[in-house]
Design a protein around this motif. Structure first.
Motif, short mmCIF file in Angstrom:
data_model
loop_
_atom_site.label_atom_id
_atom_site.label_comp_id
_atom_site.label_asym_id
_atom_site.label_seq_id
_atom_site.Cartn_x
_atom_site.Cartn_y
_atom_site.Cartn_z
N ALA A 33 18.78 43.54 8.22
CA ALA A 33 17.71 43.91 9.15
C ALA A 33 17.21 45.34 9.02
N LEU A 34 17.44 45.99 7.87
CA LEU A 34 16.97 47.35 7.62
C LEU A 34 17.63 48.36 8.55
N ARG A 35 17.19 49.62 8.45
CA ARG A 35 17.77 50.72 9.23
C ARG A 35 16.88 51.11 10.41
N ALA A 36 15.59 51.31 10.12
CA ALA A 36 14.67 51.80 11.14
C ALA A 36 13.94 50.64 11.80
N LEU A 37 13.91 50.65 13.10
CA LEU A 37 13.23 49.59 13.83
C LEU A 37 11.75 49.54 13.47
N GLY A 38 11.14 50.71 13.26
CA GLY A 38 9.73 50.73 12.88
C GLY A 38 9.47 50.02 11.57
N ALA A 39 10.33 50.24 10.58
CA ALA A 39 10.19 49.55 9.29
C ALA A 39 10.44 48.06 9.45
N ALA A 40 11.44 47.71 10.26
CA ALA A 40 11.76 46.30 10.47
C ALA A 40 10.61 45.56 11.13
N GLU A 41 9.90 46.21 12.03
CA GLU A 41 8.76 45.59 12.70
C GLU A 41 7.67 45.25 11.69
N LYS A 42 7.46 46.13 10.72
CA LYS A 42 6.45 45.86 9.68
C LYS A 42 6.86 44.66 8.83
N VAL A 43 8.15 44.61 8.48
CA VAL A 43 8.63 43.49 7.68
C VAL A 43 8.55 42.19 8.46
N ALA A 44 8.93 42.23 9.73
CA ALA A 44 8.87 41.03 10.56
C ALA A 44 7.44 40.49 10.65
N GLU A 45 6.49 41.40 10.72
CA GLU A 45 5.08 40.99 10.76
C GLU A 45 4.68 40.31 9.46
N GLU A 46 5.12 40.87 8.33
CA GLU A 46 4.82 40.25 7.04
C GLU A 46 5.49 38.89 6.89
N PHE A 47 6.73 38.78 7.36
CA PHE A 47 7.42 37.50 7.32
C PHE A 47 6.67 36.44 8.12
N ARG A 48 6.17 36.83 9.28
CA ARG A 48 5.46 35.85 10.14
C ARG A 48 4.16 35.39 9.51
N LYS A 49 3.57 36.20 8.63
CA LYS A 49 2.38 35.76 7.90
C LYS A 49 2.72 34.62 6.94
N VAL A 50 3.96 34.62 6.46
CA VAL A 50 4.42 33.57 5.55
C VAL A 50 4.84 32.33 6.32
N SER A 51 5.58 32.53 7.41
CA SER A 51 6.06 31.42 8.22
C SER A 51 6.18 31.86 9.68
N ASN A 52 5.60 31.04 10.55
CA ASN A 52 5.71 31.34 11.98
C ASN A 52 6.78 30.49 12.65
N LYS A 53 7.65 29.88 11.84
CA LYS A 53 8.76 29.13 12.42
C LYS A 53 9.70 30.09 13.16
N PRO A 54 10.40 29.61 14.17
CA PRO A 54 11.27 30.49 14.94
C PRO A 54 12.49 30.93 14.13
N VAL A 55 12.96 32.15 14.42
CA VAL A 55 14.18 32.64 13.80
C VAL A 55 15.37 31.97 14.48
N GLN A 56 16.16 31.26 13.70
CA GLN A 56 17.31 30.56 14.27
C GLN A 56 18.60 31.35 14.10
N ALA A 57 18.65 32.20 13.09
CA ALA A 57 19.87 32.97 12.87
C ALA A 57 19.56 34.24 12.09
N LEU A 58 20.42 35.23 12.26
CA LEU A 58 20.36 36.45 11.47
C LEU A 58 21.78 36.73 10.99
N ILE A 59 21.91 37.01 9.69
CA ILE A 59 23.21 37.25 9.08
C ILE A 59 23.28 38.70 8.62
N TYR A 60 24.34 39.39 9.04
CA TYR A 60 24.61 40.73 8.53
C TYR A 60 25.56 40.62 7.34
#
Length: 405
Positions: A33-60
């Motif tokens: 999930a990256l380090r900076a929340l600001g950077a992660a928000e940008k990535v999350a936005e790009e991911f949603r452009k590819v798929s708007n399916k709900p996030v079911q899990a996050l793995i560290y």
């Protein structure tokens, strides 16, 4: 944003580490999930452009801040999302250490966080300048942990999660059989591995690290996604990279143990261990981030501690007394200073640096000696391909100039 296939997308370069999205029939799974929340928000936005399916899990894949700091950008405040990690997650990190203040200082030097922009090149396996926008502010604790392995269906896909001690003692790797895709965390990246971090860290189990990579190399991997640097694709390419990586790590470990059993001192061990030419020439084993000698020292000290077996070192002279004796033997401070300048002029920078440290134990021409040490540190930095070493040399030089040391 790198598309490996219809199901796997990897975000590279938005921050210091990678974040990945795996698309299943019923939703998506985020890995790291990256380090900076600001950077992660940008990535999350790009991911949603590819798929708007709900996030079911996050793995560290492990507990380092640069893989865990932006979680809320991907899952919000949902209590239904599975957040998965190994048992003992984050236990070894510096925020749990009684020497956290000095670890923070050394961490800043290793990564060159306080260097001026003109001196920043890279961090060895990541961009030199990364986002500081709310670093760590999106972290969410795991709600599912496992000990050795975990087989789980997420978003309609079967995932295998396996404990894999290496860069951290909470590391895991993720294998998705149907997609022939492997997520290595920080146990693999395109550089000789950082078997020891000069910022200071608990012992990284070198033998287990090599064995973890060897285990990964037995899988029929089409796509390999590291925690840093770009993904690899192609079964033969992936297998070759994992194989030479494990061979290099285990070679350093085995040679070090053999030298120790011969009674070698620490420095003799460092001098005797090296990678074979066939390994040293591999593109993914260049010492951009980790260093073979640092790894050797870490293994040595892990097994026998600070005493190297030479009785001379049981009760050594203080650094100031040693400096006084060496300077006297050399004929006085002015002669040592002249030798320091000669070493600098002739490019014998490490020797000059050691002479400067002797003189700094006295009051002789302190300002000039510090200026000389700064020049030497910068000269050594200019010769380095290892990013942490380069950053540390330059950071220390700036601190000396500012009289912070």
């Amino acid at each position: 944003m790198i598309k490996l296939n219809e199901n796997v997308y990897v975000a590279v370069g938005y921050d210091g580490s990678n974040a990945s999205m795996v698309i299943g029939e019923q939703g998506v799974v985020i890995i790291d999930a990256l380090r900076a929340l600001g950077a992660a928000e940008k990535v999350a936005e790009e991911f949603r452009k590819v798929s708007n399916k709900p996030v079911q899990a996050l793995i560290y894949t492990h507990g380092h801040l640069d893989h865990t700091g932006g979680t809320s950008a991907f899952i919000g405040n949902s209590k239904d999302v599975k957040v998965i990690a190994r048992e003992g997650f984050k236990n070894e990190l510096q925020e749990h250490s009684p020497i956290e203040p000095i670890l923070k200082q050394r961490n800043a030097r290793q990564f060159g966080r306080d260097l001026p922009a003109k001196d920043i090149i890279n961090r060895g396996v990541a961009p030199g300048i990364t986002s500081t926008d709310r670093a760590g502010k999106g972290y969410i604790e795991p709600n599912i942990t496992f000990k050795d392995s975990m087989l789980v269906t997420l978003a309609g896909l079967d995932f295998e999660l396996h404990a894999a001690d290496g860069e951290t003692n909470d590391e895991l790797f993720v294998w998705i059989p149907d997609l022939e895709t492997l997520f290595t965390g920080d146990n693999y990246y395109k550089s000789f591995p950082n078997l020891y971090a000069i910022r200071g860290s608990q012992y990284r189990d070198v033998k287990s690290w090599g064995e973890s990579i060897r285990k990964m190399s037995t899988y029929p991997v089409e796509h390999l996604v590291p925690g840093h640097t770009r993904p690899l694709s192609g079964k033969s390419v992936v297998h070759q990279n994992l194989s030479n990586y494990s061979s290099a790590i285990l070679s350093v470990y085995t040679q070090t143990i053999e030298a120790m059993n011969k009674g070698y001192t620490l420095q003799q061990t460092v001098d005797s261990v090296s990678l074979s030419d066939s390994l040293a020439e591999q593109p993914n084993l260049q010492e951009f981030y980790g260093s073979v000698p640092w790894g050797i020292r870490s293994i040595y000290l892990h097994y026998v501690g600070w005493f190297d077996g030479n009785p001379t070192n049981l009760y050594p002279l203080s650094s100031s007394q040693e400096a006084k004796n060496i300077i006297e033997l050399a004929g006085g401070e002015s002669k040592v200073f002249a030798e320091l300048n000669r070493a600098t002029k002739e490019g014998n920078y490490q020797w000059g640096l050691q002479l400067a440290d002797y003189l700094l134990q006295t009051d002789y021409e302190r300002t000039k000696v510090i200026e000389a040490k700064v020049r030497l540190l910068r000269a050594l930095a200019s010769q380095q391909i290892n990013a942490p070493a380069r950053n540390y040399y330059l950071s220390y030089a700036y601190e000396l100039e500012k009289n912070r040391i």
